[in-house]
Design a protein around this motif. Structure first.
Motif, mmCIF file in Angstrom:
data_model
loop_
_atom_site.group_PDB
_atom_site.id
_atom_site.type_symbol
_atom_site.label_atom_id
_atom_site.label_comp_id
_atom_site.label_asym_id
_atom_site.label_seq_id
_atom_site.Cartn_x
_atom_site.Cartn_y
_atom_site.Cartn_z
ATOM 1 N N SER A 1 23.080 -26.710 -97.264
ATOM 2 C CA SER A 1 24.452 -27.188 -97.137
ATOM 3 C C SER A 1 25.196 -26.316 -96.134
ATOM 4 O O SER A 1 24.772 -25.202 -95.831
ATOM 5 N N GLY A 2 26.310 -26.830 -95.651
ATOM 6 C CA GLY A 2 27.079 -26.098 -94.658
ATOM 7 C C GLY A 2 27.307 -26.956 -93.433
ATOM 8 O O GLY A 2 27.050 -28.161 -93.436
ATOM 9 N N SER A 3 27.743 -26.325 -92.384
ATOM 10 C CA SER A 3 28.031 -27.040 -91.141
ATOM 11 C C SER A 3 26.746 -27.184 -90.323
ATOM 12 O O SER A 3 26.585 -26.574 -89.272
ATOM 13 N N ILE A 4 25.878 -28.036 -90.808
ATOM 14 C CA ILE A 4 24.556 -28.183 -90.211
ATOM 15 C C ILE A 4 24.562 -29.247 -89.122
ATOM 16 O O ILE A 4 24.916 -30.392 -89.384
ATOM 17 N N GLY A 5 24.151 -28.827 -87.948
ATOM 18 C CA GLY A 5 24.016 -29.784 -86.850
ATOM 19 C C GLY A 5 22.637 -30.433 -86.890
ATOM 20 O O GLY A 5 22.513 -31.646 -86.865
ATOM 21 N N SER A 6 21.619 -29.598 -86.977
ATOM 22 C CA SER A 6 20.258 -30.114 -87.078
ATOM 23 C C SER A 6 19.347 -29.030 -87.646
ATOM 24 O O SER A 6 19.649 -27.842 -87.577
ATOM 25 N N ILE A 7 18.248 -29.488 -88.208
ATOM 26 C CA ILE A 7 17.209 -28.604 -88.740
ATOM 27 C C ILE A 7 15.898 -28.988 -88.081
ATOM 28 O O ILE A 7 15.531 -30.163 -88.082
ATOM 29 N N ASN A 8 15.190 -28.017 -87.515
ATOM 30 C CA ASN A 8 13.948 -28.390 -86.858
ATOM 31 C C ASN A 8 12.708 -28.027 -87.655
ATOM 32 O O ASN A 8 11.698 -28.728 -87.589
ATOM 33 N N VAL A 9 12.763 -26.964 -88.444
ATOM 34 C CA VAL A 9 11.584 -26.555 -89.223
ATOM 35 C C VAL A 9 12.020 -26.085 -90.603
ATOM 36 O O VAL A 9 13.014 -25.375 -90.744
ATOM 37 N N TRP A 10 11.249 -26.493 -91.600
ATOM 38 C CA TRP A 10 11.394 -25.972 -92.964
ATOM 39 C C TRP A 10 10.110 -25.212 -93.289
ATOM 40 O O TRP A 10 9.025 -25.559 -92.827
ATOM 41 N N GLY A 11 10.270 -24.206 -94.152
ATOM 42 C CA GLY A 11 9.080 -23.498 -94.598
ATOM 43 C C GLY A 11 9.245 -22.997 -96.020
ATOM 44 O O GLY A 11 10.359 -22.759 -96.481
ATOM 45 N N TRP A 12 8.128 -22.899 -96.709
ATOM 46 C CA TRP A 12 8.072 -22.236 -98.017
ATOM 47 C C TRP A 12 7.235 -20.978 -97.869
ATOM 48 O O TRP A 12 6.153 -21.004 -97.270
ATOM 49 N N TYR A 13 7.728 -19.886 -98.425
ATOM 50 C CA TYR A 13 7.038 -18.606 -98.403
ATOM 51 C C TYR A 13 7.008 -18.060 -99.825
ATOM 52 O O TYR A 13 7.763 -18.506 -100.684
ATOM 53 N N ARG A 14 6.141 -17.094 -100.059
ATOM 54 C CA ARG A 14 6.119 -16.491 -101.382
ATOM 55 C C ARG A 14 5.856 -15.001 -101.285
ATOM 56 O O ARG A 14 5.238 -14.526 -100.321
ATOM 57 N N GLN A 15 6.322 -14.295 -102.292
ATOM 58 C CA GLN A 15 6.157 -12.853 -102.363
ATOM 59 C C GLN A 15 5.741 -12.513 -103.778
ATOM 60 O O GLN A 15 6.462 -12.801 -104.741
ATOM 61 N N ALA A 16 4.581 -11.902 -103.916
ATOM 62 C CA ALA A 16 4.024 -11.604 -105.232
ATOM 63 C C ALA A 16 4.899 -10.591 -105.962
ATOM 64 O O ALA A 16 5.506 -9.717 -105.340
ATOM 65 N N PRO A 17 4.951 -10.657 -107.294
ATOM 66 C CA PRO A 17 5.756 -9.717 -108.057
ATOM 67 C C PRO A 17 5.238 -8.295 -107.904
ATOM 68 O O PRO A 17 4.034 -8.069 -107.791
ATOM 69 N N GLY A 18 6.153 -7.350 -107.888
ATOM 70 C CA GLY A 18 5.773 -5.952 -107.763
ATOM 71 C C GLY A 18 5.432 -5.532 -106.360
ATOM 72 O O GLY A 18 4.973 -4.418 -106.138
ATOM 73 N N ALA A 19 5.691 -6.389 -105.416
ATOM 74 C CA ALA A 19 5.388 -6.056 -104.028
ATOM 75 C C ALA A 19 6.576 -6.375 -103.135
ATOM 76 O O ALA A 19 6.449 -7.108 -102.177
ATOM 77 N N PRO A 20 7.747 -5.828 -103.416
ATOM 78 C CA PRO A 20 8.944 -6.215 -102.663
ATOM 79 C C PRO A 20 8.919 -5.763 -101.225
ATOM 80 O O PRO A 20 9.586 -6.330 -100.375
ATOM 81 N N GLY A 21 8.138 -4.743 -100.937
ATOM 82 C CA GLY A 21 8.150 -4.254 -99.568
ATOM 83 C C GLY A 21 7.191 -4.964 -98.641
ATOM 84 O O GLY A 21 7.184 -4.711 -97.444
ATOM 85 N N LEU A 22 6.365 -5.862 -99.189
ATOM 86 C CA LEU A 22 5.353 -6.516 -98.371
ATOM 87 C C LEU A 22 5.918 -7.773 -97.719
ATOM 88 O O LEU A 22 6.855 -8.375 -98.198
ATOM 89 N N GLN A 23 5.299 -8.151 -96.652
ATOM 90 C CA GLN A 23 5.715 -9.349 -95.943
ATOM 91 C C GLN A 23 5.491 -10.570 -96.810
ATOM 92 O O GLN A 23 4.510 -10.663 -97.532
ATOM 93 N N ASP B 1 -1.129 -18.010 -107.952
ATOM 94 C CA ASP B 1 0.026 -18.623 -107.298
ATOM 95 C C ASP B 1 1.340 -18.040 -107.816
ATOM 96 O O ASP B 1 2.409 -18.352 -107.282
ATOM 97 N N THR B 2 1.260 -17.200 -108.847
ATOM 98 C CA THR B 2 2.463 -16.580 -109.400
ATOM 99 C C THR B 2 3.165 -15.746 -108.341
ATOM 100 O O THR B 2 2.582 -14.823 -107.766
ATOM 101 N N SER B 3 4.400 -16.081 -108.064
ATOM 102 C CA SER B 3 5.181 -15.403 -107.029
ATOM 103 C C SER B 3 6.628 -15.860 -107.117
ATOM 104 O O SER B 3 6.940 -16.820 -107.826
ATOM 105 N N VAL B 4 7.469 -15.200 -106.360
ATOM 106 C CA VAL B 4 8.791 -15.741 -106.063
ATOM 107 C C VAL B 4 8.646 -16.564 -104.802
ATOM 108 O O VAL B 4 8.134 -16.073 -103.783
#
Length: 124
Positions: free
Chosen positions: A25-47, A92-95
């Motif tokens: 939401s917001g003042s969106i003109g266009s969106i070109n790419v969407w992505g889903w990413y995940r980060q395993a629990p207990g690993a906040p510093g990892l990519q 698959d458990t992750s945020v």
């Protein structure tokens, strides 16, 4: 600015399914790419690991670990992306985070925006 709100996470047994959604939401003109990413629990510093992406033209890309089990889709009219997750495994458990490249109304360049994340827990 663009705000992303994820929903659909939760606790599921191995072999089960969940469907994540992310709405922009917001003042969106266009969106070109969407992505889903995940980060395993207990690993906040990892990519964060890329899970899946989808372009404005509908081209998709998946991590090898989720191919054949996860499906990404988008609703351009609603500025929404979904991630259908089937045959879930404990690993698959992750945020899970959604990300988008969006241009604001009247803008001249795309910028990255991230959601706040939603927890997915798969029990064995």
């Amino acid at each position: 600015q663009v705000q992303l709100v994820e929903s659909g996470g939760g606790l599921v047994q191995a072999g089960g399914s969940l469907r994540l959604s992310c709405a922009a939401s917001g003042s969106i003109g266009s969106i070109n790419v969407w992505g889903w990413y995940r980060q395993a629990p207990g690993a906040p510093g990892l990519q964060r690991e890329l899970v899946a992406t989808i372009t404005s033209g509908g081209s998709t890309n998946y991590a090898d670990s989720v191919k054949g089990r996860f499906t990404i889709s988008r609703d351009n009219a609603k500025n929404t992306v979904h991630l259908q997750m089937n045959s879930l495994k404990p690993e698959d458990t992750s945020v899970y985070y959604c990300k988008t490249n969006a241009m604001l109304v009247g803008g001249y360049a795309y910028a990255e925006y991230w959601g706040q994340g939603t927890q997915v827990t798969v029990s064995s």
